[in-house]
Design a protein around this motif. Structure first.
Motif, mmCIF file in Angstrom:
data_model
loop_
_atom_site.group_PDB
_atom_site.id
_atom_site.type_symbol
_atom_site.label_atom_id
_atom_site.label_comp_id
_atom_site.label_asym_id
_atom_site.label_seq_id
_atom_site.Cartn_x
_atom_site.Cartn_y
_atom_site.Cartn_z
ATOM 1 N N SER A 251 51.966 -60.208 35.996
ATOM 2 C CA SER A 251 50.521 -60.328 35.793
ATOM 3 C C SER A 251 50.079 -59.834 34.421
ATOM 4 O O SER A 251 50.809 -59.134 33.713
ATOM 5 C CB SER A 251 49.779 -59.552 36.883
ATOM 6 O OG SER A 251 50.150 -60.008 38.168
ATOM 7 N N THR A 252 48.845 -60.171 34.070
ATOM 8 C CA THR A 252 48.247 -59.690 32.825
ATOM 9 C C THR A 252 47.593 -58.335 33.048
ATOM 10 O O THR A 252 47.403 -57.898 34.184
ATOM 11 C CB THR A 252 47.179 -60.676 32.328
ATOM 12 O OG1 THR A 252 46.142 -60.753 33.327
ATOM 13 C CG2 THR A 252 47.758 -62.065 32.101
ATOM 14 N N GLU A 253 47.215 -57.670 31.959
ATOM 15 C CA GLU A 253 46.561 -56.357 32.064
ATOM 16 C C GLU A 253 45.253 -56.452 32.839
ATOM 17 O O GLU A 253 44.935 -55.571 33.659
ATOM 18 C CB GLU A 253 46.298 -55.798 30.661
ATOM 19 C CG GLU A 253 47.545 -55.302 29.947
ATOM 20 C CD GLU A 253 47.202 -54.652 28.608
ATOM 21 O OE1 GLU A 253 45.998 -54.471 28.331
ATOM 22 O OE2 GLU A 253 48.135 -54.334 27.860
ATOM 23 N N ASN A 254 44.482 -57.499 32.587
ATOM 24 C CA ASN A 254 43.206 -57.640 33.290
ATOM 25 C C ASN A 254 43.389 -57.748 34.801
ATOM 26 O O ASN A 254 42.625 -57.165 35.579
ATOM 27 C CB ASN A 254 42.455 -58.878 32.779
ATOM 28 C CG ASN A 254 41.691 -58.591 31.494
ATOM 29 O OD1 ASN A 254 41.269 -57.462 31.267
ATOM 30 N ND2 ASN A 254 41.528 -59.591 30.653
ATOM 31 N N ILE A 255 44.396 -58.486 35.225
ATOM 32 C CA ILE A 255 44.657 -58.641 36.662
ATOM 33 C C ILE A 255 45.060 -57.302 37.278
ATOM 34 O O ILE A 255 44.574 -56.919 38.351
ATOM 35 C CB ILE A 255 45.744 -59.705 36.904
ATOM 36 C CG1 ILE A 255 45.195 -61.102 36.571
ATOM 37 C CG2 ILE A 255 46.238 -59.673 38.354
ATOM 38 C CD1 ILE A 255 46.233 -62.201 36.632
ATOM 39 N N LEU A 256 45.923 -56.567 36.582
ATOM 40 C CA LEU A 256 46.371 -55.276 37.110
ATOM 41 C C LEU A 256 45.221 -54.281 37.202
ATOM 42 O O LEU A 256 45.107 -53.530 38.183
ATOM 43 C CB LEU A 256 47.496 -54.705 36.246
ATOM 44 C CG LEU A 256 48.811 -55.495 36.242
ATOM 45 C CD1 LEU A 256 49.851 -54.767 35.400
ATOM 46 C CD2 LEU A 256 49.334 -55.702 37.653
ATOM 47 N N GLU A 257 44.353 -54.275 36.191
ATOM 48 C CA GLU A 257 43.212 -53.352 36.210
ATOM 49 C C GLU A 257 42.264 -53.688 37.354
ATOM 50 O O GLU A 257 41.738 -52.801 38.030
ATOM 51 C CB GLU A 257 42.482 -53.390 34.864
ATOM 52 C CG GLU A 257 43.252 -52.696 33.743
ATOM 53 C CD GLU A 257 42.514 -52.787 32.422
ATOM 54 O OE1 GLU A 257 41.361 -53.266 32.401
ATOM 55 O OE2 GLU A 257 43.100 -52.384 31.396
ATOM 56 N N ALA A 258 42.043 -54.981 37.574
ATOM 57 C CA ALA A 258 41.162 -55.395 38.670
ATOM 58 C C ALA A 258 41.765 -55.015 40.022
ATOM 59 O O ALA A 258 41.069 -54.497 40.904
ATOM 60 C CB ALA A 258 40.925 -56.900 38.607
ATOM 61 N N ALA A 259 43.073 -55.263 40.180
ATOM 62 C CA ALA A 259 43.737 -54.925 41.440
ATOM 63 C C ALA A 259 43.684 -53.425 41.704
ATOM 64 O O ALA A 259 43.421 -52.978 42.826
ATOM 65 C CB ALA A 259 45.188 -55.410 41.403
ATOM 66 N N HIS A 260 43.904 -52.628 40.644
ATOM 67 C CA HIS A 260 43.858 -51.171 40.808
ATOM 68 C C HIS A 260 42.443 -50.717 41.147
ATOM 69 O O HIS A 260 42.254 -49.789 41.941
ATOM 70 C CB HIS A 260 44.352 -50.482 39.533
ATOM 71 C CG HIS A 260 44.490 -49.006 39.678
ATOM 72 N ND1 HIS A 260 43.526 -48.118 39.267
ATOM 73 C CD2 HIS A 260 45.480 -48.246 40.223
ATOM 74 C CE1 HIS A 260 43.900 -46.884 39.532
ATOM 75 N NE2 HIS A 260 45.087 -46.940 40.111
ATOM 76 N N GLY A 261 41.461 -51.373 40.553
ATOM 77 C CA GLY A 261 40.079 -51.021 40.863
ATOM 78 C C GLY A 261 39.731 -51.242 42.322
ATOM 79 O O GLY A 261 38.991 -50.467 42.929
ATOM 80 N N VAL A 262 40.283 -52.306 42.899
ATOM 81 C CA VAL A 262 40.031 -52.601 44.316
ATOM 82 C C VAL A 262 40.755 -51.605 45.214
ATOM 83 O O VAL A 262 40.159 -50.991 46.106
ATOM 84 C CB VAL A 262 40.473 -54.048 44.650
ATOM 85 C CG1 VAL A 262 40.395 -54.284 46.162
ATOM 86 C CG2 VAL A 262 39.588 -55.053 43.930
ATOM 87 N N ILE A 263 42.059 -51.402 45.001
ATOM 88 C CA ILE A 263 42.864 -50.594 45.918
ATOM 89 C C ILE A 263 42.545 -49.108 45.788
ATOM 90 O O ILE A 263 42.754 -48.332 46.730
ATOM 91 C CB ILE A 263 44.372 -50.851 45.698
ATOM 92 C CG1 ILE A 263 45.186 -50.381 46.909
ATOM 93 C CG2 ILE A 263 44.883 -50.169 44.434
ATOM 94 C CD1 ILE A 263 44.918 -51.159 48.176
ATOM 95 N N SER A 264 42.027 -48.682 44.643
ATOM 96 C CA SER A 264 41.755 -47.248 44.452
ATOM 97 C C SER A 264 40.630 -46.747 45.357
ATOM 98 O O SER A 264 40.451 -45.544 45.516
ATOM 99 C CB SER A 264 41.414 -46.961 42.986
ATOM 100 O OG SER A 264 40.265 -47.690 42.599
#
Length: 315
Positions: A251-264
């Protein structure tokens, strides 16, 4: 190759048939030279010495050999969900429970949930505290009787019976503890209480146990997966080394940041920030749909746009 461990001393188990199949393909797709296994007559021997299976298939094979210790005929039949529902209908009729008032699927789900926690009918009876639990118990009791009469087990029985076999027969447990010096579990976040209990029984002698799992990817709670197993593992094996796999290659950085924002938002988790060497990529698009059909249409429109405007192939 590196540790001199015989293939027959290793058991690798996972959650789904698809994952088990992929594990076998990855392992046995390598040549004999790649694995550098001397002293074995042929590569065929290596394949058939390894034990690579789902938890349920692994337990079924043990019960076929050892089931007589707990009164189980080795030629038992394994019931699928359709068989289970048919048997449950007979159980409800015998218990005089109205299927129009109480959903057969809901009762079967409750029985499955109990078995996944190693709660048999007698234990369930002792803990029942509500009218609905009384109904479930009556059906559970007759369901088990009918299974026994038909020399049949359901998928949950493969686990609970294996646990009971090991618990009550020390010589049988010692046989499998001695054989399987190394236990490896894939998709550990999807295991239930019964599966982890069996793993602990087998690993108790050598304590060579390796589990791989991502607590942020647990999606099978509806099939009684228990995310607490990951936290229990750290308590039960304090000497175990924890290796955090933080680099993401897909994945790209943007996708990882969004995913982390949701799961956090989930406070009961092990924080595991993901990093990537990939580019930041395009911003994440968030689309709102009012029903599954509209959601599917959004996906289709995006596929058409990518093909038309950006020249992507459907492959």
């Amino acid at each position: 190759r590196d540790c001199g461990v015989a293939p027959r001393s290793i058991v690798a188990v996972t959650f789904t048939n698809k994952a088990a199949r992929e594990m076998r393909e990855r392992l046995f797709g390598r040549s004999q030279e790649d694995l550098a296994v001397p002293l074995l007559a042929s590569w065929w021997n290596v394949q058939h010495e390894f034990t690579v299976a789902t938890f349920h298939a692994f337990c079924a094979s043990i019960l076929r050999r050892e089931g007589s210790h707990i009164g189980l005929d080795r030629n038992f039949v394994i019931y699928d969900q359709e068989d289970q529902l048919a048997l449950l209908a007979r159980s409800m009729e015998a218990a005089e429970i109205d299927p129009k008032r109480f959903s057969p699927r809901s009762i079967l789900s409750a029985i499955s949930a109990a078995k996944s926690k190693l709660i048999d009918a007698d234990t369930f009876a002792a803990g029942r505290s509500s009218p609905i639990e009384e109904v479930i118990y009556k059906v559970y009791q007759r369901y088990e009787d009918l299974l026994h009469r038909n020399n049949a087990v359901d998928f949950d029985d493969l686990l609970i019976n294996t646990y009971s076999l090991f618990r009550d027969n020390g010589s049988v447990l010692d046989k499998y503890q001695s054989r399987y010096e190394h236990l490896l579990i894939d998709e550990f976040q999807d295991t239930n209480i019964a599966q982890y209990a069996i793993a602990r029984q087998i690993a108790a002698k050598h304590r060579n146990i390796c589990v791989v799992g991502d607590p942020d990817q647990s999606i099978y709670s509806w099939r009684n997966a228990d995310i607490r197993n990951i936290f229990s593992f750290q308590r039960d094996y304090p000497e175990a080394q924890v290796v955090t796999l933080e680099e993401n290659y897909r994945s790209t950085e943007n996708i990882l940041e969004a995913a982390h924002g949701v799961i956090s938002a989930n406070r009961k988790r092990m924080d595991k920030p993901l990093v990537t060497q990939n580019q930041r990529g395009k911003p994440v698009f968030v689309g709102e749909a009012f029903n599954p059909e509209e959601e599917a249409q959004q996906v289709l429109r995006e596929i058409e746009r990518l093909k038309r405007e950006e020249g992507h192939s459907l492959g």
